[in-house]
Design an enzyme around this catalytic site. Structure first.
Site, PDB file in Angstrom:
ATOM      1  N   LEU A  91      86.657  93.587   7.383  1.00  0.00           N
ATOM      2  CA  LEU A  91      86.974  94.133   8.703  1.00  0.00           C
ATOM      3  C   LEU A  91      88.463  94.423   8.721  1.00  0.00           C
ATOM      4  CD1 LEU A  91      85.046  91.655  10.990  1.00  0.00           C
ATOM      5  CD2 LEU A  91      84.746  94.107  11.003  1.00  0.00           C
ATOM      6  N   ASP A  92      88.871  95.534   9.327  1.00  0.00           N
ATOM      7  CA  ASP A  92      90.308  95.814   9.311  1.00  0.00           C
ATOM      8  C   ASP A  92      91.029  95.035  10.410  1.00  0.00           C
ATOM      9  OD1 ASP A  92      90.186  99.162  10.799  1.00  0.00           O
ATOM     10  OD2 ASP A  92      89.679  97.204  11.575  1.00  0.00           O
TER      11      ASP A  92
END
Lengths: 316, 422
Positions: A91-92
């Site tokens: 996930l960024d």
């Protein structure tokens, strides 16, 4: 004793995924090192001592049983200094949600999960009226537009168009002839999806809330990145002859790990993680078998064998 | 021969009393020998060249030197020479005469007949009879490694290291410090370490604090005792109380390594920059002594950030620094981000932040989560003039259960569910 298996963690927004992985590893190490350790070995040393002999005090060697100081905690250091903690689908920084991690031998199952090409669920919040350069609300503002003309039916129409075009692409990349019985059965069960690399595909998209300028979508997709989802929000804005930015991307499901199984930051310690691994073991096994049953042997089978060996060792 | 096997069973860390009083099992039997400075004790090669190789101290000759003893027979002299450096026989070291004498010799005079005369020396027979006392004093333990990357190899046979472990020094951390392992191996407990430990006890460092102190700063043993005493006297002259000095020394182990001028400069820096009185500077420094030992650049930058970016007035900065000294050494980025969120998003003005600077000490994520929960519940009221006001320091400092029940008036499960929607 060591920890092996898969578990899910709730990644908070604003923090990079390596930091989350490192934090989990540190807390697991702290938990493991606080467990009871084996006592140090003893060895015999011959030390000079004084003993009553025939002619008064005599210098002699006295054998004594002493603990081996090289085994002391202060000399050898903590028992565990590193743990193999692997990350699943990443996930960024700005997004949050279910983040699957594997510990020890569970890291092999991460590869299996990747090869099973599971779908993921996201809730995406957007805001009409603005357009920025990186499609999120913290970027540089490019244009401002009106959004009074937008209503729910228009939005749903656009979402249906997106879903339809992605459905076609899904069938194309699935690598199965769509006119066969097998394809029909898979489609009915909802398992029709590409089992190899493909561009990002959205299998389902619907509107959860619509309160202009804000709106919330639920997206089910494959092989995506969070920035792609933000781009989708921007394109929806363009299609509706306005502009939109994405305020929140939150993953609610990654494969078979749902939101209720994800551990919050306060629960990132040894007991909770062990419990999470234990609870999800059966689901991991069945789901991986369903998807990868055509393969001869997965990492899960190896883990089961390892468990059996350990149990037989313990019982002996 | 020796007495029956005495199983002096140690339950825990029982140390045989002889370990505490006698010298460590060294290679020399205490034989009356001629006063040569044990030329058999050769310095092991490769000593202290790299920071990772530890070599043991040359075995100290535990020979009671008596310069006026009559010269004994050649066989006895030879035996004394052999036993004083018994390890060297098996090693491939060059013969003693080519080595420089070890640094701790008490008798610099070397009689020419002490040096081995290779042509006339008789070979020693293994069947030669020796007395019981001599037999008992032959120490035949296996060799210690000449080089090692860890102190684990030496701790069992070195009296110094054993005593340090019993004090509570974490050798696994000390051996990672630069040259610290080498230093500790070469020191002698009785001569070098004991006086520094007694000095630290005089200063007021408690017994259970000595271990962690030495783990962080083993280099205190390289300092001169007079210099250390001068520095403590300087601190006393600046009217720091005895307990304050003890606390400062325990919490900042490197404090006494700084010279008097440096300490003076640093105290002057804090007094000038913050514009505090002498009493307040003393108070600040005794609460956070690492201000004196750390670098001053980050402190200057943080003060500039507070003044320019955050917009605090000098008297407000003084107040904040006195209340929470940690802000002076905090991370700049974290400070600015926290302030940005608290001031712009939560809307808390400067004067409230000056009164409750604990906000800057806590993690931004925690503040965000709690603020968003309160906003969701409609209880985010930080203005003291309005009803149902929530004080900012309570928001930040209480644990989550207390926060949920008292401040947010909701259950902990609700808070968890809410966190999963963020």
């Amino acid at each position: 004793m060591a920890v092996h298996g898969l578990f899910a963690v709730y990644k908070p927004g604003g923090v990079g995924w390596p930091r989350v992985r490192d934090a989990v590893e540190t807390r697991l190490l702290a938990g493991l090192n606080s467990l009871k350790q084996r006592p140090p070995r003893q060895h015999v040393r011959f030390l000079p001592g004084v003993v009553e002999g025939e002619a008064g005090k005599e210098l002699t060697l006295v054998p004594t049983y002493l603990p081996v100081l090289a085994d002391h905690l202060l000399v050898k250091g903590p028992r565990f200094t590193r743990l193999k903690v692997g990350a699943g689908h990443r996930l960024d920084v700005k997004s949050s949600g279910v983040f699957v991690l594997g510990v020890g031998q569970g890291c092999r199952m991460l590869t299996d999960m990747y090869n099973a090409h599971f779908t993921k669920d996201y809730t995406v919040r957007g805001l009409f009226g603005k357009a920025t350069d990186d499609f999120s609300d913290t970027g540089k503002l490019i244009e401002k537009t009106t959004f009074d003309h937008i209503n729910r039916e228009m939005l749903e129409k656009i979402l249906a168009v997106i879903q339809g075009s992605n459905h076609k692409a899904l069938g194309r990349y699935a690598n199965i002839d769509l006119k066969t019985q097998e394809a029909y059965e898979l489609a009915v069960k909802g398992l029709l999806r590409p089992m190899q690399k493909s561009p990002p595909l959205i299998t389902a998209i619907r509107c959860l809330e619509f309160a202009p300028p804000e709106f919330q979508l639920e997206i089910r997709c494959l092989h995506e990145t969070q920035q792609y989802l933000r781009k989708i929000v921007h394109e929806i804005g363009l299609e509706l002859k306005s502009a939109a930015v994405c305020t929140q991307v939150r993953r609610t499901r990654d494969g078979f790990f749902t939101l209720d199984k994800a551990l919050l930051r306060t629960h990132w310690d040894l007991e909770n993680i062990q419990k999470a691994i234990q609870d999800s073991r059966l689901t991991v096994k069945t789901e991986l078998e369903k998807s990868l049953g055509y393969l001869e042997r997965t990492a899960y089978d190896e883990l089961i064998e390892m468990d059996q060996v350990e149990e037989s060792d313990a019982s002996r | 021969m020796p007495a029956s096997f005495s199983t002096g069973q140690p339950a825990r860390w029982h140390v045989h009393p002889t370990l505490l009083t006698h010298k460590a099992p060294c290679r020399g039997p205490p034989l009356p020998s001629p006063p040569g400075p044990a030329p058999g004790c050769s310095v092991p090669p490769g000593a202290s060249s790299t920071s990772h190789s530890l070599s043991p101290r040359p075995p100290s000759p535990a020979v009671p030197h008596s310069p006026h003893a009559p010269p004994t027979s050649r066989i006895q002299r030879r035996r004394a020479w052999l036993f004083s450096g018994s390890a060297c026989l098996q090693s491939s070291l060059p013969p003693a005469s080519m080595q420089p004498p070890p640094p701790h010799t008490t008798h610099p005079i070397i009689w020419s007949w002490c040096l081995p005369d290779w042509d006339s020396v008789l070979p020693l027979s293994a069947l030669e009879e020796i007395s019981e006392e001599e037999a008992v004093q032959i120490v035949a333990e296996p060799l210690l490694p000449f080089e090692s990357f860890t102190l684990r190899d030496y701790v069992d046979r070195s009296e110094t290291l054993t005593k340090l472990v019993h004090l509570g020094v974490d050798l696994s951390k000390v051996e990672k410090l630069r040259n610290a392992g080498q230093l500790l191996l070469r020191l002698d407990f009785e001569n070098d370490i004991k006086k520094i430990l007694l000095f630290l006890k005089d200063v007021g460092v408690e017994d259970n604090q000595l271990g962690p102190f030495l783990t962080k700063n083993p280099y205190i043993f390289t300092e001169d005792l007079e210099a250390l005493e001068t520095r403590v006297a300087y601190l006393k002259s600046k009217k720091f109380g005895k307990e304050a000095i003890a606390r400062m020394v325990s919490r900042a182990p490197f404090l006494l390594m700084f010279s008097v001028e440096r300490l003076d400069n640093r105290l002057g820096f804090f007094q000038k920059e913050l514009g505090l009185s002498v009493q307040k500077t003393r108070d600040l420094v005794s609460r956070l002594p690492r201000l004196l030992t750390g670098s001053l650049e980050p402190v200057k930058e943080n003060l500039a950030v507070c003044r320019i970016e955050l917009g605090f007035r000098p008297n407000e900065i003084q107040h904040i620094a006195l209340k929470i000294p940690k802000i002076l050494t905090a991370n700049k980025k974290k400070l600015t981000e926290t302030f940005d969120y608290v001031h712009n998003v939560m809307g808390i003005p400067h004067h409230i932040l000056t009164n409750f600077p604990q906000v800057f000490n806590s993690s931004l994520l925690k503040i965000k989560e709690r603020h968003m929960f309160l906003t969701f519940l409609g209880r985010a009221q930080y203005d003291p003039r309005q009803p149902s006001y929530i004080s900012v320091d309570k928001l930040v400092s209480v644990p989550s259960e207390v926060f949920c029940t008292e401040i947010a008036r909701a259950s902990v499960q609700d808070f968890m569910k809410f966190l999963k929607t963020l």
